[in-house]
Write an enzyme that holds these catalytic residues in place. Structure first.
Site, short mmCIF file in Angstrom:
data_model
loop_
_atom_site.label_atom_id
_atom_site.label_comp_id
_atom_site.label_asym_id
_atom_site.label_seq_id
_atom_site.Cartn_x
_atom_site.Cartn_y
_atom_site.Cartn_z
CG ASP A 91 -2.16 0.83 1.02
OD1 ASP A 91 -2.18 1.61 0.05
OD2 ASP A 91 -3.10 0.73 1.83
CB SER A 92 0.48 4.39 -1.83
OG SER A 92 -0.74 4.86 -1.27
N GLY A 93 0.81 4.18 1.49
CA GLY A 93 1.00 5.03 2.66
C GLY A 93 0.03 6.19 2.70
N GLY A 94 -0.65 6.43 1.58
CA GLY A 94 -1.59 7.55 1.53
C GLY A 94 -2.66 7.44 2.61
CG PHE A 95 -5.92 4.38 4.62
CD1 PHE A 95 -7.13 5.05 4.69
CD2 PHE A 95 -5.62 3.44 5.59
CE1 PHE A 95 -8.03 4.78 5.71
CE2 PHE A 95 -6.52 3.17 6.61
CZ PHE A 95 -7.72 3.84 6.66
CG ASP A 187 -4.81 6.91 -2.27
OD1 ASP A 187 -3.81 6.51 -1.64
OD2 ASP A 187 -5.96 6.53 -2.01
N GLY A 259 -11.09 4.67 -0.58
CA GLY A 259 -11.80 5.86 -0.14
C GLY A 259 -13.15 5.57 0.48
CG ASP A 311 -6.04 -4.84 1.58
OD1 ASP A 311 -6.03 -4.28 2.70
OD2 ASP A 311 -6.25 -4.19 0.52
CB CYS A 353 -11.74 -25.45 9.80
SG CYS A 353 -10.42 -24.22 9.75
CB CYS A 355 -6.97 -23.83 11.23
SG CYS A 355 -8.01 -23.99 12.69
CB CYS A 358 -10.68 -26.73 13.01
SG CYS A 358 -11.40 -25.14 13.37
CG HIS A 385 -10.47 -20.74 12.77
ND1 HIS A 385 -11.01 -21.92 12.32
CD2 HIS A 385 -11.48 -19.83 12.77
CE1 HIS A 385 -12.30 -21.74 12.07
NE2 HIS A 385 -12.61 -20.48 12.33
ZN LIG Z 1 -10.13 -23.77 11.94
#
Ligand SMILES: [Zn+2]
Length: 416
Positions: A91-95, A187, A259, A311, A353, A355, A358, A385
């Site tokens: 990410d650009s750092g703008g946010f 941005d 945004g 993301d 699941c 993980c 689980c 998880h």
């Molecule tokens: Zn799990």
């Protein structure tokens, strides 16, 4: 073109594809776990990879302040530094810079002010519960915007209080040092509360910054690094559409949508739809990233709208705070294991699941105890998880598109 589209869903705008980067392919649609500060908090690169993830997201703003882009460059960039050999988007750092001045949506709703960078890149108001934290990922100290200029943004570092400056060129230079596979243009993340006139001025500045980023990258960017422009324009249809057209025509390799996306989910989907509407035809093969959105229903709808990558801090952050994602739409796919009702529960977290929690059948009582005690193992287990849950969700959606069964798959995922 970096994206090959493998299949489309006729009933929606969804597509399945393959995003080519210098460090390998990303099968899309895909969720991208955050490695904001060069680590997916609590997990090792091999563990993230084993869950099926092909790309992680690092952050220019945090990494330029600590440990510094020069240091990371000495290790061959983020890949060598953090031991992740797959694709990385930065990410650009703008946010982050702007969130110090503007605060987060949750802050705005609750009339709080935030002085340290937030972690939610796009700004749709969370329905309930999920508090956009002050201080990013447990960051000490206070940051502040000192001035916003055409040239860039002057701010006070939350790390050491020093005055720093971030410009479009500076952001691209940091991302060049980080050697990310995909760099985002700098941005202004237009705040939620501003009026149309401010949004217009801000969006136009973002477009001028886009040109500067691309010019810098053309002369100095690392070979093979893709650059995404960022669509702004607030909730205004004409501005969102115009911004999408300008970004798509800029010569960038992909489009990110960021945004303010509105006050509620229905509006968010509408606003994302405005941008996507301008990205058809010859622009169809530009990969599309939706910034900072990762709730289960938003991922399903986002895929239907034609988003390729997402993301969000949500799954990893929730995991560190004792909340697990489970097939329970009524409760927003969440269970808060710190609640006393789980104290003695022999129930496993979730069936089916992969993980460690689980697959070993660990009880909710044990996970609840670890979470309430703040044990590292609990944070690790729940982070893993939650990422496993989202990896499975995205894999099911992708397979649904490939099989021509997306509507059935999406209906199932929304009801379980
Ligand atoms: Zn799990």
């Amino acid at each position: 073109m970096a994206l090959t589209i493998e299949a489309r869903d006729d009933a929606t705008g969804a597509r399945a594809g393959r995003l080519r980067t210098a460090h390998g392919d990303v099968r899309t649609p895909a969720f991208t776990p955050l490695a904001t500060k060069a680590t997916v908090k609590g997990l090792l690169p091999g563990e993230v990879r084993a869950l099926g993830y092909e790309m992680v997201l690092g952050n220019t703003f945090h990494l330029m302040l600590a440990p510094g882009a020069d240091l990371i460059e000495r290790f061959g960039g983020l890949h060598g530094f953090m031991g992740w050999d797959g694709p990385i988007i930065t990410d650009s750092g703008g946010f982050q810079v702007f969130s110090m001045g503007h605060g987060t949506v949750a802050d705005e709703i609750k009339s709080r002010s935030s002085r340290a960078p937030a972690d939610r890149r796009s700004r749709c108001v969370p329905r309930t519960g999920y508090r956009s934290p002050i201080g990013g990922d447990g960051v000490p100290g206070e940051g502040a915007i000192l001035s916003i200029e055409e040239q860039g943004v002057r701010f006070r570092s939350y790390v050491d209080g020093a005055e720093r400056f971030l410009s479009p060129e500076g952001s691209m230079a940091v991302q060049a040092s980080l050697r990310s596979d995909i760099a985002l243009c700098f941005d202004e993340c237009t705040p939620f509360h501003v009026d149309r006139a401010y949004t217009e001025r801000s969006t136009e500045r973002t477009h001028r910054w886009l040109e500067r980023c691309l010019r810098w990258h053309a002369g100095h960017g690392p070979a093979g690094q893709l650059v995404y422009g960022i669509v702004q324009g607030g909730v205004y249809e004409d501005m969102r559409r115009a911004s999408a057209r300008i970004v798509a025509a800029s010569g960038c390799d992909g489009v990110a949508i960021g945004g303010s996306l509105g006050a509620e989910k229905a509006q968010m989907y509408e606003v994302v739809g405005y941008a996507i509407a301008e990205l058809g035809g010859v622009r169809e093969r530009l990969p599309r990233h939706l910034l900072g959105i990762g709730e289960v229903d938003d991922l399903i709808r986002g895929v239907e709208l034609g988003i390729d990558t997402f993301d969000c801090a949500m799954p990893t952050r929730l995991g560190r705070h004792g909340t697990a994602l489970v097939p329970d739409p009524v409760n927003r796919w969440r269970v808060d294991l710190t609640k006393s009702r789980w104290r003695t529960s022999e129930e496993p977290l979730m069936e089916g699941c992969v993980c460690q929690a689980c697959s070993r059948g660990l009880s909710r009582a044990y996970l609840s105890y670890l979470a309430r005690a703040g044990e590292l193992t609990g944070m690790r287990l729940l982070t893993e998880h939650n990422l496993a849950f989202l990896a499975r969700l995205m894999m099911d959606l992708r397979q649904g598109i490939l099989d021509g069964q997306l509507s059935e798959v999406a209906a199932r995922l929304r009801s379980e």
